[in-house]
Design an enzyme around this catalytic site. Sequence first.
Site, PDB file in Angstrom:
ATOM      1  CG  ASP A  35      12.965   3.911   1.026  1.00 16.10           C
ATOM      2  OD1 ASP A  35      13.153   3.117   1.779  1.00 16.10           O
ATOM      3  OD2 ASP A  35      12.217   3.949  -0.090  1.00 16.10           O
ATOM      4  N   GLY A  40      13.498  -1.246   0.339  1.00 16.95           N
ATOM      5  CA  GLY A  40      13.991  -0.270  -0.915  1.00 16.95           C
ATOM      6  C   GLY A  40      15.479  -0.480  -0.923  1.00 16.95           C
ATOM      7  CB  THR A  94       4.817   1.882   7.772  1.00 18.06           C
ATOM      8  OG1 THR A  94       5.989   1.656   8.642  1.00 18.06           O
ATOM      9  CG2 THR A  94       5.153   2.428   6.656  1.00 18.06           C
ATOM     10  CG  ASN A 101       4.524  11.411  11.287  1.00 19.03           C
ATOM     11  OD1 ASN A 101       3.961  11.931  12.318  1.00 19.03           O
ATOM     12  ND2 ASN A 101       5.256  10.287  11.763  1.00 19.03           N
ATOM     13  NE  ARG A 108       5.405  21.999   8.757  1.00 18.12           N
ATOM     14  CZ  ARG A 108       6.374  22.543   7.579  1.00 18.12           C
ATOM     15  NH1 ARG A 108       6.550  23.647   7.611  1.00 18.12           N
ATOM     16  NH2 ARG A 108       7.207  21.414   7.241  1.00 18.12           N
ATOM     17  CE1 TYR A 147       0.832  -3.230   1.806  1.00 19.56           C
ATOM     18  CE2 TYR A 147      -1.008  -4.353   0.871  1.00 19.56           C
ATOM     19  CZ  TYR A 147       0.030  -3.436   0.871  1.00 19.56           C
ATOM     20  OH  TYR A 147       0.174  -2.795  -0.505  1.00 19.56           O
ATOM     21  CE  LYS A 151      -0.562   0.188   1.642  1.00 21.81           C
ATOM     22  NZ  LYS A 151       0.366   1.459   1.188  1.00 21.81           N
TER      23      LYS A 151
HETATM   24  P1  NAD Z   1       8.599  -1.708  -2.081  1.00 23.81           P
HETATM   25  O1  NAD Z   1       8.503  -2.612  -0.860  1.00 23.81           O
HETATM   26  O2  NAD Z   1       9.504  -1.834  -3.248  1.00 23.81           O
HETATM   27  O3  NAD Z   1       8.565  -0.115  -1.703  1.00 23.81           O
HETATM   28  C1  NAD Z   1       8.024   0.115  -0.281  1.00 23.81           C
HETATM   29  C2  NAD Z   1       9.284   1.295   0.028  1.00 23.81           C
HETATM   30  O4  NAD Z   1       8.720   2.069   1.196  1.00 23.81           O
HETATM   31  C3  NAD Z   1      10.654   0.731   0.296  1.00 23.81           C
HETATM   32  O5  NAD Z   1      11.795   1.536  -0.510  1.00 23.81           O
HETATM   33  C4  NAD Z   1      10.970   0.588   1.558  1.00 23.81           C
HETATM   34  O6  NAD Z   1      12.159   0.802   2.191  1.00 23.81           O
HETATM   35  C5  NAD Z   1       9.905   1.979   1.947  1.00 23.81           C
HETATM   36  N1  NAD Z   1       9.442   2.100   3.475  1.00 23.81           N
HETATM   37  C6  NAD Z   1       8.871   1.047   3.946  1.00 23.81           C
HETATM   38  N2  NAD Z   1       8.424   1.488   5.352  1.00 23.81           N
HETATM   39  C7  NAD Z   1       9.032   2.744   5.328  1.00 23.81           C
HETATM   40  C8  NAD Z   1       9.028   3.583   6.465  1.00 23.81           C
HETATM   41  N3  NAD Z   1       8.493   3.375   7.802  1.00 23.81           N
HETATM   42  N4  NAD Z   1       9.616   4.878   6.087  1.00 23.81           N
HETATM   43  C9  NAD Z   1      10.098   5.150   5.047  1.00 23.81           C
HETATM   44  N5  NAD Z   1      10.120   4.290   4.082  1.00 23.81           N
HETATM   45  C10 NAD Z   1       9.620   3.236   4.262  1.00 23.81           C
HETATM   46  O7  NAD Z   1       6.884  -1.644  -2.526  1.00 23.81           O
HETATM   47  P2  NAD Z   1       6.021  -1.366  -4.010  1.00 23.81           P
HETATM   48  O8  NAD Z   1       5.714  -2.444  -4.674  1.00 23.81           O
HETATM   49  O9  NAD Z   1       7.202  -0.263  -4.308  1.00 23.81           O
HETATM   50  O10 NAD Z   1       5.004  -0.718  -3.242  1.00 23.81           O
HETATM   51  C11 NAD Z   1       4.942   0.950  -3.126  1.00 23.81           C
HETATM   52  C12 NAD Z   1       3.677   1.269  -2.395  1.00 23.81           C
HETATM   53  O11 NAD Z   1       2.524   0.875  -3.320  1.00 23.81           O
HETATM   54  C13 NAD Z   1       3.232   0.696  -1.121  1.00 23.81           C
HETATM   55  O12 NAD Z   1       2.613   1.587  -0.205  1.00 23.81           O
HETATM   56  C14 NAD Z   1       2.251  -0.451  -1.228  1.00 23.81           C
HETATM   57  O13 NAD Z   1       1.553  -0.846  -0.263  1.00 23.81           O
HETATM   58  C15 NAD Z   1       1.862   0.107  -2.693  1.00 23.81           C
HETATM   59  N6  NAD Z   1       1.100  -0.980  -3.503  1.00 23.81           N
HETATM   60  C16 NAD Z   1       2.017  -1.606  -4.337  1.00 23.81           C
HETATM   61  C17 NAD Z   1       1.310  -2.547  -5.099  1.00 23.81           C
HETATM   62  C18 NAD Z   1       2.467  -3.569  -6.153  1.00 23.81           C
HETATM   63  O14 NAD Z   1       1.610  -4.331  -6.568  1.00 23.81           O
HETATM   64  N7  NAD Z   1       3.538  -3.052  -6.356  1.00 23.81           N
HETATM   65  C19 NAD Z   1       0.183  -3.209  -5.039  1.00 23.81           C
HETATM   66  C20 NAD Z   1      -0.599  -2.398  -4.103  1.00 23.81           C
HETATM   67  C21 NAD Z   1      -0.243  -1.166  -3.319  1.00 23.81           C
END
Ligand code: NAD
Length: 350
Positions: A35, A40, A94, A101, A108, A147, A151
């Site tokens: 992370d 986060g 991202t 990545n 790999r 976004y 996605k």
């Molecule tokens: P969140 O923002 O709490 O968590 C995302 C985490 O990714 C964070 O800890 C952040 O620091 C980390 N992060 C962001 N960019 C990064 C990068 N470039 N490198 C490393 N870490 C990175 O969001 P969430 O609600 O926990 O969502 C998690 C995943 O689920 C996301 O991909 C989101 O798109 C997907 N999602 C969530 C929901 C929801 O309702 N919670 C709905 C649809 C999709």
Amino acid sequence: MRSDKTILVTGGAGFLGSHLCDRLLDAGNHVICVDNFHTGRRSNVAHLLHNDRFELIRQDITDPLRVEAQEIYNLACPASPVHYQADPVRTVQTNVIGAINMLDLAKRTGARIFQASTSEVYGDPHVHPQVEDYHGNVSPTGPRACYDEGKRCAETLFFDYQRQYGLEIRVARIFNTYGPRMRPDDGRVVSNFIVQALKGEPLTIYGTGEQTRSFCYVDDLISGFVALMAADDSVPLPVNLGNPIEFTMRQLAEAVLELTGSRSKLETRPLPQDDPTQRRPDISRAKAHLNWEPAVALREGLKQTIAYFDAELSGRRIESANRFTKAVPIVTAAHLNGAVPIVAQKGQVG
Ligand code: NAD
Ligand code: UDP
């Protein structure tokens, strides 16, 4: 089910990722959490730092990563519109460079790889409820596009890596999920309403408040993640994961006011551009192939989430906040036998 794999979770210090780390560790696995702490928080995983099966790496997934893992869950990406629109170029990076990545890493190492996709790939949908075969109605140029299109491109990459290199992929389209460990300043509707209600501030309704969403409690969603990852290669992809019970934002606000006992007022604000008017998953595929469906009613999930935010806001964020979960399921034997329908009508709060 016990297992002792080494599993990489990107975005593991976020809301969903930290719950996933808990679940995977509870099952006996080794977890590598990556992370960059963009949205986060270390506090989400602080209770895991002394677990010798848990490793925390601070890294951005747009930089290549070299670790060994049998499974990869790719969750890294800000999920709240407020956060993903703050630096839209980074959001695209991202989603796209990060996905490449992680896919290269899976290629790999031979790891099975899971993508946290989103209901946002359906945009402002013309098909309701949304089935996985619907291609969506997304603006490629609006403020949500970084976004939504990011996605969508990540999904494309996952399916191309599967076709071109034979990768074992799993793609979940996640619908609005809420629960403990969301940030108070997350900006999404459930956390906003609860925090506003607890502080006695007006609840901010964007637009008329008649737009709908379907809210899934975090524990239910994580069960869906694990079931999808464990499913064999015959599972059709992608798979919608979410709660099929739909509410208007006004209904949500009223439920939050009732459950918090708050006397806050409702205040309207302009509807953000491209805000989807309706959203509800068709979860037939998940039911048929994963034997999965949500079990936690909105009221139960909101109670758990309110208790968490109450502790968080009053500085009582204790160890138990990290285990604040396990809401009581509303599904009974009668539901499972088919004697009582599980799906409530739009408008019934839980
Ligand atoms: P969140 O923002 O709490 O968590 C995302 C985490 O990714 C964070 O800890 C952040 O620091 C980390 N992060 C962001 N960019 C990064 C990068 N470039 N490198 C490393 N870490 C990175 O969001 P969430 O609600 O926990 O969502 C998690 C995943 O689920 C996301 O991909 C989101 O798109 C997907 N999602 C969530 C929901 C929801 O309702 N919670 C709905 C649809 C999709
Ligand atoms: N919303 C609202 N008040 C808020 C935050 C959001 O009325 O304080 C609305 C928002 O306009 C949208 C719905 O709630 O219609 C869900 O918004 P959220 O940001 O939680 O998720 P998403 O739009 O990505 O589904």
